[in-house]
Design an enzyme around this catalytic site. Structure first.
Site, PDB file in Angstrom:
ATOM      1  N   ARG A1031     -50.678 -24.106  14.385  1.00 16.82           N
ATOM      2  CA  ARG A1031     -49.757 -23.580  13.017  1.00 16.82           C
ATOM      3  C   ARG A1031     -48.527 -23.698  13.915  1.00 16.82           C
ATOM      4  O   ARG A1031     -48.655 -23.200  15.238  1.00 16.82           O
ATOM      5  CB  ARG A1031     -49.980 -22.250  12.389  1.00 16.82           C
ATOM      6  N   ARG A1100     -45.610 -12.846  14.107  1.00 20.66           N
ATOM      7  CA  ARG A1100     -45.409 -14.528  13.641  1.00 20.66           C
ATOM      8  C   ARG A1100     -44.434 -15.031  13.926  1.00 20.66           C
ATOM      9  O   ARG A1100     -43.651 -14.576  13.416  1.00 20.66           O
ATOM     10  CB  ARG A1100     -47.025 -14.354  13.009  1.00 20.66           C
ATOM     11  N   LYS A1171     -52.463  -8.309  14.648  1.00 17.60           N
ATOM     12  CA  LYS A1171     -51.073  -9.382  14.970  1.00 17.60           C
ATOM     13  C   LYS A1171     -50.054  -7.939  14.112  1.00 17.60           C
ATOM     14  O   LYS A1171     -50.116  -7.118  13.555  1.00 17.60           O
ATOM     15  CB  LYS A1171     -51.648 -10.139  13.921  1.00 17.60           C
ATOM     16  N   LYS A1173     -46.369  -9.063  11.448  1.00 16.43           N
ATOM     17  CA  LYS A1173     -45.471  -9.660  10.695  1.00 16.43           C
ATOM     18  C   LYS A1173     -44.167  -9.413  10.385  1.00 16.43           C
ATOM     19  O   LYS A1173     -43.865  -8.417   9.912  1.00 16.43           O
ATOM     20  CB  LYS A1173     -46.208 -10.645   9.503  1.00 16.43           C
ATOM     21  N   CYS A1392     -55.444 -20.010  -0.408  1.00 18.49           N
ATOM     22  CA  CYS A1392     -55.623 -19.818   1.241  1.00 18.49           C
ATOM     23  C   CYS A1392     -56.701 -21.528   0.803  1.00 18.49           C
ATOM     24  O   CYS A1392     -57.077 -21.709   0.161  1.00 18.49           O
ATOM     25  CB  CYS A1392     -56.394 -18.396   1.450  1.00 18.49           C
ATOM     26  N   CYS A1398     -61.802 -22.887   7.404  1.00 14.76           N
ATOM     27  CA  CYS A1398     -61.488 -21.541   7.945  1.00 14.76           C
ATOM     28  C   CYS A1398     -63.276 -20.455   7.931  1.00 14.76           C
ATOM     29  O   CYS A1398     -64.267 -21.116   7.138  1.00 14.76           O
ATOM     30  CB  CYS A1398     -61.130 -20.579   7.053  1.00 14.76           C
ATOM     31  N   CYS A1437     -61.549 -14.594   0.927  1.00 14.81           N
ATOM     32  CA  CYS A1437     -62.004 -13.910   1.994  1.00 14.81           C
ATOM     33  C   CYS A1437     -61.417 -12.531   2.001  1.00 14.81           C
ATOM     34  O   CYS A1437     -59.809 -12.798   1.071  1.00 14.81           O
ATOM     35  CB  CYS A1437     -63.062 -14.064   3.365  1.00 14.81           C
ATOM     36  N   CYS A1441     -54.590 -13.898   2.987  1.00 13.54           N
ATOM     37  CA  CYS A1441     -54.186 -14.786   3.679  1.00 13.54           C
ATOM     38  C   CYS A1441     -52.849 -15.176   2.513  1.00 13.54           C
ATOM     39  O   CYS A1441     -52.231 -15.604   3.194  1.00 13.54           O
ATOM     40  CB  CYS A1441     -54.374 -16.017   4.026  1.00 13.54           C
TER      41      CYS A1441
END
Length: 1537
Positions: A1031, A1100, A1171, A1173, A1392, A1398, A1437, A1441
């Site tokens: 990514r 990110r 993470k 964002k 996603c 994934c 899931c 995302c």
């Protein structure tokens, strides 16, 4: 099979299908195509779907085969392995299958044949194969179809010989409905002892065409070997007193009449069978004779007669006992003739005539037939419906004459007639003609009676059509060659009266191309002559024709001039110009193609391919192979399907390519272009696997990937003249090849050349892979453990696990360590890695299994379970065992689904008990809903296990080290180095270590494996198909055209030929194998991009609204996003060392955002807890979901139109765990306004408070949203301000109108143009229907502005000047990129990646959402909602995302094919949705959505959005904050077991 609710039978297809199903192990269902049913197929499919048991097999197998795929090849493998096989087919397959029929005649195969064409069948298909060795039986009524189908199977079993049962379905169609077959009758007629004997003794034959000597025989005692016991006719029954026949009311005329006499009473009874005693003496094998066939048939018919009263004999005479004339009918509607004869006056010529019909056609029992005839007969007219005559005299006429001659019955006259179509209105006329001829002094042989071309309104044969699923290859040919494309055997084209079946074949197509070649030669001569003439009105054509004639054989130059030449001729108007224009296609040097299917790969369809190759002509063949990669395909070697690629390569003069459009689109294009340029034969074998012609693209994709990965379908290109250009002859475009191809390459040293170019290739020869390798690996692993344990004391304990997410595996390994500390000899391995043959010899077995999907075993335990479940010979009487299961009692909330809770563990425990195992404990149940999740139940279960094993009181146990956490990995990594560099150099595996997998996320890459291939590779003993996702970090999603081209090149050369535009406005690449990881990273950096901190526990990629209509304002806001991104970038130099250092000079390569220090002033050695964002939204567009991020910045515009600052939201986040109410999504809380000059510092301080106060012990509770809720918003805000030494100002007013993109063209304040492309779910790829990737490359080559990636996964072509607009619009139209005419629902959707890459995905998402929307668009159109935006999102899931929790309607994957459905999200992205239904599948989704959409269309208020509507009508309650997300859901979860 008949019972209280037995169905009525209305057609021959149904009657025969039911008998075939009941009487067979395997039914080969021959169909016109896999999408078009035969008359038998629906009934076979229905029986199979209902899992109805047969008489011969518990669950017969139905094997659909296309009629042109050499269908009888499918019989050999099962019949030779001891399975009774029947075939349902139409008659056209018979003549083509003659080579097989001679072999199959010696096996108990039954072929049920519907004689075609429908309405007026041609019985020459039957007579042409009459000498093949089969027994032939004919039915004429529906009841006969049922009874004689039973006879056929019983006779095949009894005699060991093949039987062909044939009938005219159209003639039978008017029969009255009959009851279903009696299972009792079936069991009494079928010799089930002989069935079992056959099934238990598979034959050893393997040859298909050479005579292997097999002959059906009887085993008799020697004393009986020479005796013949044959049933004899018992004489004739006296006729009815009126000289006519009695009627049986089972059917009327099959053509026009529905009333009247059905058929005439038989005048013979069945013969008696005899039996002989047995004694113990030696046996002698005796070949089956005609007499034995008659004896067996008679005995079978006696049984049927006893049960039903229905009489059958080989030949049936009906009519007066004193008749002097009779008709022998073959292929006619007997009832039609009988009705006419019985109804006429006694003075009519044909009154009182008899009728002879044939039941047992082969063997032809002449003596039996003669003895059935009245002695008074003097004249016999033979009427045969045989249109393709192979002899001067009709085959039945010859049979009859021979019988009469040898049987002593010698009528004065026997006359043959060729029978055409006869109807109710013409039967009298036909009979008059027959009898006038029969009674004349000089009768005419072969007189034609009736219409030989059949009825005018008869049904046309099924039109041959190319399956729609195969269109991608044809479309690619059209795209590549355009006007030059010539498909000589194209379906649907007129071929001067030649049938489609012939004109679509390779032989006809090849001849057509040769004729076309000669035609073009003559055309060039005509052009040359015309250029020298003065017959044109204008001067222009001559000059252009002369230029064209000089380059006519150069495809490029001729094509370039062709348009101009045609234009000049069109303007001339002369007759010579018109004449040349009539063949204007020949001005282009055509690209000649033949398109065929894998039917050309079978021996019986391969001659045309051979002709092309042997000719050396410049002809291209595209052969589409649709056979799916499967165990059956691999095992059924007897189908003898040629590898056309190898076949062509062995000729040495042909270009050959093996391609797959769902494997590599680019390779298909390359192959087509190379084939066209090759001067000689070219063969492209193109893979497109499907079971049914309406299979989904996902299914085809998955099958393709398995076939390529396994080597079953290698991708390659072969140019026999490559070495002339200094290029390799063989180009391998995939990783594996199969054994036969390997042998070809070895023969001419090509393999060694290949290995020199690809040193790792030798490890990938697929021939070495298979189940036996897997078994060997299991054995070696087990033996290695055993060797280690031999020297230890204590009882053994084998610990097995099945684990998807690692919990059961970690528990198992910890349990084994603890067992070892207590003195036990422990072995631990995955269930599927354990050699099951050792299970019965174990002493103590402990199994820990989690629960996957819908109560299923995890992937690494399924084979173990299936074997244990199905085994009948595993004896666990001496084995002690204990099971611990991990699951979630709330995962499937509905009562009826509670059985799925810990189902694998419960089932395994029960099965072990059934097999005799002694449980050490009750089955342990770990529940994620308990206070400590599964650990609560585990803490109770483990002590019981130690107690049962007698090791519970062991003292002095060592302290266990704590489990290694992500925090440990980070702190020990030396600022994200770990052992990544070493792992990249390890070529023994495609993976890296578990710790490095966590660290590489910080570098912008995840290790993944292809989940479509997991099971297949596991079965082959291979590690998963590991690859990496990369990514990019691209602040605000802005890229230059040059960068776009560089990203595209990376995806094509190093990835899987596609790019993903993510919901975080950046590029993402998939399918990058470990060896290409460094080159990909370096290529990204050469494009002045980076991947550092694109993933991992850091800040990110910083997002920013795209805002095409305000470019100046956008550039100001984008600059801030870049500033924040740079400011929060990690400082470690590990990234440069690992990825960018030149391996030769050891120098670091310059990178965007270069850093040189080895410490982290912002992050510290452990970075962030999770993470982080950040996004920026520019009102009125919330196209980046500003409420969904850790920090959301809302841009505030000043009175001068420029950026002044931001409202700062904090604490948004989307990640959730199913059924764990401690996890929830959250929208950001407003902290206040911040000026633009200091916003990056404010973001830093928010991040630092999270760094210091976030939960580092529980990663499910580590995001900022939980920190804020734990601390309280005010306390958190105070901490930020304290660290910042500044205060948030009061938030400034703003308003959002939507959070979707605006598609199409827009102008900005400077007059520049911007176009927003619809990129469905962000996937940039080429398909045959939509060459998007290629189109965007062409646009990027000439574009002078920039590209902007949107937060909704779409793409903006930005800053196009008016002067460049025509060029852009032309390119967009050419590649279909200007199309935004989609439903607003589709335009507002997002998904996603999910499967296959994934590792967290539980269900499909990106590959499935477009299909679901398609199924909803009918209602959308119907209700007038096409232009109404409804935000719909799907994820595989609950990690969020695609930010599903903010959608108006969302589907979140829970298991394969099952989703949780959420409603009520805010259209502007400001309100969370709420659970409406749990674990529903497509059928339920559509049942909910379709009525709801209709209701929304009717009942909504003006301007009311879908999410608001759902709340107003009470379908769902609003979610006011993240902490209430799980409250007041529409579906209450039940706690009941």
């Amino acid at each position: 099979m008949e019972g209280p609710s037995a169905p009525s039978i209305a057609s021959a297809g149904e009657a025969v299908a039911r008998i075939a199903y009941a009487s067979s192990d395997v039914v080969v269902s021959v169909q016109p195509s896999l999408a078009t049913d035969s008359e038998f197929a629906p009934f076979l499919r229905s029986l199979s779907a209902s899992k109805k048991a047969g008489v011969v097999a518990k669950q017969p197998e139905i094997l659909p085969v296309r009629y042109n795929a050499d269908p009888l090849l499918s019989v050999f493998q099962p019949i030779r392995s001891g399975k009774l096989v029947s075939v349902t087919a139409s008659s056209p397959i018979l003549v083509k299958s003659i080579p097989h029929l001679y072999k199959l005649a010696q096996y108990p195969v039954v072929i049920h044949v519907s004689v075609q064409p429908s309405g007026f069948p041609d019985y020459s298909d039957i007579t042409s194969i009459r000498q093949s060795g089969f027994t032939f039986i004919q039915s004429e009524t529906l009841q006969e179809a049922q009874d004689l189908a039973i006879t056929a199977h019983a006779l095949a079993i009894k005699s060991g010989k093949g039987v062909i049962h044939f009938f005219d379905s159209e003639s039978i169609a008017m029969s009255k409905v009959i009851p279903a077959e009696s299972e009792e009758l079936l069991r009494s007629v079928l010799d089930l002892g002989a069935v079992k004997a056959f099934q238990s003794t598979p034959s050893g034959e393997s040859s298909l065409y050479a005579d292997d000597g097999r002959v059906a025989h009887l085993s008799l005692a020697r004393s009986q070997a020479n005796a013949t016991t044959v049933g004899e006719p018992t004489g004739r029954v006296s006729p009815a007193t009126d000289g006519k026949t009695l009627t049986l009311p089972d059917r009327s005329s099959a053509r026009e009449s529905t009333e009247g006499s059905s058929r005439r009473e038989s005048s013979t009874t069945s013969a008696k069978s005899s039996s002989a005693g047995t004694s113990v003496e030696s046996l002698e094998h005796k070949q089956i004779s005609s007499d034995e066939i008659f004896q067996f048939a008679t005995a079978i018919w006696n049984t049927i007669s006893t049960s039903t009263g229905r009489l059958y004999t080989p030949f049936e005479y009906t009519g007066p006992d004193t008749a002097e004339a009779a008709l022998l009918l073959f292929g006619a509607d007997t009832a039609l003739f009988a009705q006419e004869i019985d109804s006429v006056a006694s003075t009519t010529q044909y009154a009182g005539a008899g009728i002879i019909t044939v039941r047992l056609y082969r063997p032809w029992l002449g003596r039996v037939m003669v003895e059935s005839l009245p002695k008074s007969l003097k004249r016999i007219a033979v009427l045969e419906q045989v249109r393709r005559k192979t002899t001067k005299w009709g085959p039945l006429l010859l049979d009859l004459l021979m019988s009469l001659k040898t049987g002593g019955h010698n009528p004065t006259t026997v006359v043959g007639h060729q029978l055409g179509y006869i109807s109710q209105s013409t039967v009298g006329q036909a009979l008059r003609g027959v009898f006038q001829n029969l009674l004349s002094d000089s009768p005419i042989q072969n007189l034609q009676i009736g219409k030989l071309d059949g009825p005018q309104d008869r049904p046309r044969p099924a039109k041959l059509e190319q399956p729609a699923i195969e269109n991608p290859y044809v479309k690619m040919l059209q795209q590549v060659f355009d006007q030059r494309l010539l498909v000589a055997n194209q379906l649907g084209k007129s071929h001067a009266g030649i049938s489609q079946e012939i004109s679509s074949g390779p032989e006809y197509g090849f001849g057509s191309l040769l004729a076309r070649k000669e035609h073009r030669k003559r055309f060039i001569e005509e052009v040359q002559a015309a250029a020298k003439s003065r017959d044109f009105i204008t001067d222009s054509p001559q000059q252009w024709l002369s230029r064209w004639a000089l380059v006519a054989d150069d495809e490029e130059k001729a094509g370039a001039l062709a348009t101009e030449v045609i234009s000049r001729l069109s303007n001339d108007g002369s007759s010579v110009a018109s004449q040349l224009l009539s063949s204007k296609g020949l001005f282009y040097k055509e690209s000649p193609w033949l398109i065929g299917s894998d039917a050309w790969a079978y021996d019986l369809g391969n001659s045309g391919v051979h002709h092309v190759l042997a000719s050396g002509e410049n002809v291209n063949m595209l052969i589409i192979d649709s056979q799916p990669y499967s165990e059956r395909a691999a095992a059924d070697a007897a189908r003898r399907k040629k590898d056309i690629g190898l076949y062509a390569m062995n000729f040495g003069n042909a270009y050959v390519a093996s391609v797959a459009v769902y494997g590599s689109y680019t390779q298909v294009l390359e192959a087509m272009i190379e084939a066209d340029k090759f001067d000689g034969p070219s063969v492209i074998i193109a893979y497109l696997p499907y079971e049914k012609e309406n299979d989904s693209a996902i299914t085809v994709l998955q099958e393709t990937k398995k076939a390529i990965d396994s080597g079953y379908w290698p991708l390659y290109r072969w140019n026999p003249r490559g070495d002339e250009k200094g290029e390799p002859n063989f180009q391998l475009d995939s990783e594996r090849i199969k054994k036969e191809l390997e042998e070809f390459l070895r023969r001419d040293n090509y393999l060694s050349q290949l290995m020199k170019r690809h040193p790792d290739f030798s490890a990938n020869l697929s021939a070495s892979y298979g189940s036996e390798v897997r078994q060997l690996q299991k054995r070696k692993a087990k033996d290695a453990y055993s060797k280690l344990l031999d020297g230890l004391a204590g009882d053994p304990m084998t610990v097995l696990f099945a684990s998807d997410n690692g919990n059961a595996e970690n528990l198992a390994k910890r349990l084994a360590r603890r067992g070892k500390a207590r003195g036990l000899k422990t072995l631990v391995m995955a269930m599927d890695d354990y050699p099951l043959e050792d299970l019965a010899s174990e002493q103590n077995v402990v199994i820990l299994t989690s629960t996957a999907g819908q109560g299923e075993f995890p992937q690494n335990g399924r084979t173990f379970w299936e074997t244990v479940r199905d085994s009948t010979d595993i004896d666990l009487a001496t084995v002690k065992f204990s099971i611990f299961a991990l699951g979630d009692s709330h995962y499937w909330p509905r009562k009826e689904d509670k059985i799925y809770y810990n189902k694998p563990g419960k089932d395994l425990h029960s099965r072990f008990v059934t097999l005799g195992g002694k449980p050490l404990t009750e089955c342990g149940l770990g529940d994620d809903q308990d206070p400590d999740a599964y650990q609560t139940g585990y803490a109770e279960w483990e002590p019981q296990l130690w107690q049962a094993l007698g090791v519970d009181k062991v003292e002095g146990l060592p302290d266990e080290p704590p489990p290694i956490t992500n925090e440990d990995i980070k702190i020990e990594s030396n600022y994200l180095r770990g052992t990544i560099a070493e792992g990249l150099k390890d070529t023994s595996t495609g993976a890296i270590s578990a710790a490095d997998q966590q660290l590489t996320k910080f570098h912008g890459t995840y290790m993944q494996d292809d989940r479509d291939l997991r099971d297949e590779r596991k079965a082959q003993g291979l590690e998963p198909a590991y690859s990496f996702m990369i990514r990019c970090r691209l602040a605000g999603g802005v890229a230059t055209p040059k960068q776009w081209l560089q990203m595209d090149e990376i995806s094509t050369k190093l990835g899987n030929e596609t790019m993903k535009l993510t919901t975080r406005q950046t590029f993402q690449f998939h399918g990058i194998v470990k060896g290409k990881l460094r080159p990909a990273m370096q290529a990204i950096n050469r494009a002045l991009m980076t991947t550092i901190a694109a993933c991992g526990d850091v800040n990110r990629n910083v997002m920013c609204s795209s805002l095409p209509q305000q470019s100046v304002y956008h550039s100001e806001v984008h600059a801030v996003s870049q500033k924040i991104s740079d400011h929060l970038l990690p400082s470690t130099t590990a990234y440069h060392e690992i990825w960018l250092k030149d391996e030769e000079t050891k120098e670091k390569t310059q990178v965007a955002g270069n850093a040189i220090v080895d410490h982290e002033p912002l992050y510290g050695p452990t970075y962030l807890p999770r993470k982080f964002k950040i996004t920026i939204a520019i009102p009125p567009h919330n196209d980046t979901d500003v409420y969904a991020h850790d920090i959301g910045l809302i841009a505030i515009k000043g009175s001068d139109g420029h950026l002044v600052g931001f409202n700062l939201l904090a604490g948004g986040g989307m990640g959730v765990t199913h059924n764990n109410k401690k996890t929830y999504p959250r929208t950001g809380s407003m902290l206040g306004y911040v000026p633009k000059e200091t916003v990056h510092i404010a973001c830093e301080k928010v991040m630092l408070v999270q760094r210091d106060h976030g939960d580092r012990k529980n990663r499910k509770h580590a995001r900022l949203k939980y920190t804020m809720d734990d601390m309280g918003v005010d306390v958190f805000k105070g901490k930020v301000e304290e660290l910042w030494d500044d205060k948030f100002q009061e938030p400034r007013p703003f308003k959002f109108d939507s959070n979707i993109d605006t598609f199409g063209w827009q102008k900005d304040e400077h007059g520049n143009n911007h176009f927003t492309f619809f990129i469905e779910n962000g996937r940039i790829e080429d398909t045959a229907d939509f060459p998007m990737k290629t189109g965007l490359i062409e646009i990027a080559k000439v574009h002078k502005g920039e590209f902007r990636l949107t937060g909704n996964q779409h793409l903006i072509l930005s800053s196009v000047a008016d002067a460049d607009l025509p060029t852009m619009k032309e390119l967009m139209a050419k590649y279909k990129l200007d199309n935004t005419n989609f439903s607003a629902l589709r335009l507002s959707s997002s998904a996603c990646v999910a499967f296959p890459t994934c590792g967290l995905a539980m269900a499909e998402s990106e590959r499935y959402l477009p299909e679901l929307i398609t199924k909803l668009e009918g209602v959308i159109e119907e209700t007038g909602l096409r232009q109404d935006s409804i935000v719909m999102r799907m994820t595989g899931c609950p990690n969020g995302c695609a930010r599903p929790w903010l959608a108006e309607v969302a589907f979140v994957g829970k298991a394969f094919g099952a989703y949780n459905m959420y409603l009520g999200g805010g259209y502007h992205g400001h309100r969370l949705n709420k659970l409406y239904r749990s674990s529903i599948k497509e059928e339920e989704i559509l049942e909910i959505m379709k009525p709801l959409l209709k209701r929304y269309a009717i009942e909504r208020n003006e301007g009311e959005r879908f999410g608001d509507f759902c709340i107003r009508i009470g379908m769902i309650k609003p979610t006011t904050e993240g902490k209430t997300f799980h409250e007041d859901t529409a579906e209450v979860e039940s706690d009941e077991e």
